[in-house]
Write an enzyme that holds these catalytic residues in place. Structure first.
Site, PDB file in Angstrom:
ATOM      1  CB  CYS A   1       6.618   9.726  14.583  1.00 41.77           C
ATOM      2  SG  CYS A   1       5.296   9.799  13.363  1.00 41.77           S
TER       3      CYS A   1
ATOM      4  CG  HIS B   1      -3.963   7.090  15.263  1.00 42.37           C
ATOM      5  ND1 HIS B   1      -3.669   6.884  13.939  1.00 42.37           N
ATOM      6  CD2 HIS B   1      -3.219   8.161  15.637  1.00 42.37           C
ATOM      7  CE1 HIS B   1      -2.772   7.775  13.531  1.00 42.37           C
ATOM      8  NE2 HIS B   1      -2.492   8.558  14.546  1.00 42.37           N
TER       9      HIS B   1
ATOM     10  CB  CYS C   1      -3.770  11.981  10.936  1.00 40.48           C
ATOM     11  SG  CYS C   1      -2.631  11.542   9.613  1.00 40.48           S
TER      12      CYS C   1
END
Length: 229
Positions: free
Chosen positions: A118, A169, A201
């Site tokens: 990203c 994460h 996510c």
């Protein structure tokens, strides 16, 4: 040499992509990746160890003096490994790139690697996201404490959004109070009727016990904050 999925992710980031010596890098690749390894980058697919060695060398040469830094611990679930990273100058300036590596392993070596990068500041791309005309967008926001929600509000984004309140994460389970605090921050930028509650996510790299506990806390946080409105 063989390793667990989590250990292979650490080796991949720190002993391959942070290794300046090409011979040492090639040796580590030979020990920890299958002969027919496939590496998926955002703009290309590399097949086999020879391509892997060549492309890793090219990537490091593109930005000399940059280093990769892990974000959180490496994790593994079944045959899947995951590690977030930042990439940028080694002189203390902020990183330029953030991303993650996800790998599929077999027999203690990596057989398939996916690198997701990203590059943009969200405020620089929010107009393009608006142009997608999506009914709902889901965004990583837990680590930035809802910075993207504030940028959506500053832009005047008119549709529904789910800035994440669970950092997937990390193996850490967020508490209900922590998630509720993030939701309250989100509500300062996005009206309740347009604010969704969701993780940052997908949950592929997380184990069932931590996922269940985290999602239960998200539900509890949503109920608490909904009662305050």
């Amino acid at each position: 040499m063989t390793g667990s999925p989590a250990e292979l992710m650490r080796v991949n980031l720190l002993e391959v992509f942070n290794e300046p010596d090409p011979d040492r890098r090639a040796t580590v690749i030979a020990e920890n990746y299958a002969e027919d390894v496939v590496w998926h980058e955002p703009d290309r697919v590399n097949h086999g160890r020879t391509d892997f060695v060549r492309r890793a060398t090219e990537l490091l040469a593109e930005n000399p003096g940059w280093v990769f830094r892990p974000v959180g611990p490496a994790s593994g679930l079944d045959d899947i490994g995951h590690l977030g990273f930042q990439w940028g100058p080694s002189d203390g300036r902020p990183p330029v790139v953030s991303g993650m590596d996800i790998a599929r392993t077999s027999g203690g070596v990596i057989i398939e690697l996916y690198t997701i990068m990203c590059y943009a500041e969200f405020g620089d791309v929010v107009q393009a996201i608006d142009a997608l005309d999506a009914d709902v967008i889901s965004l990583e926001a837990a680590r930035s404490h809802m910075q993207v929600a504030r940028e959506l509000a500053a832009y005047g984004y008119p549709r529904e959004a789910g800035p994440g309140v669970y950092d997937i994460h990390s193996p850490r389970v967020p508490g209900a109070a922590e998630a509720a605090d993030l939701l309250r921050l989100g509500l300062k930028a996005i009206p309740a009727e347009r604010l969704w509650v969701n993780p940052d996510c997908g949950l592929k790299t997380r184990g069932w016990p931590e996922v269940r506990a985290s999602l239960e806390n998200l539900v509890a946080a949503a109920r608490t904050v909904r009662a305050e409105i």
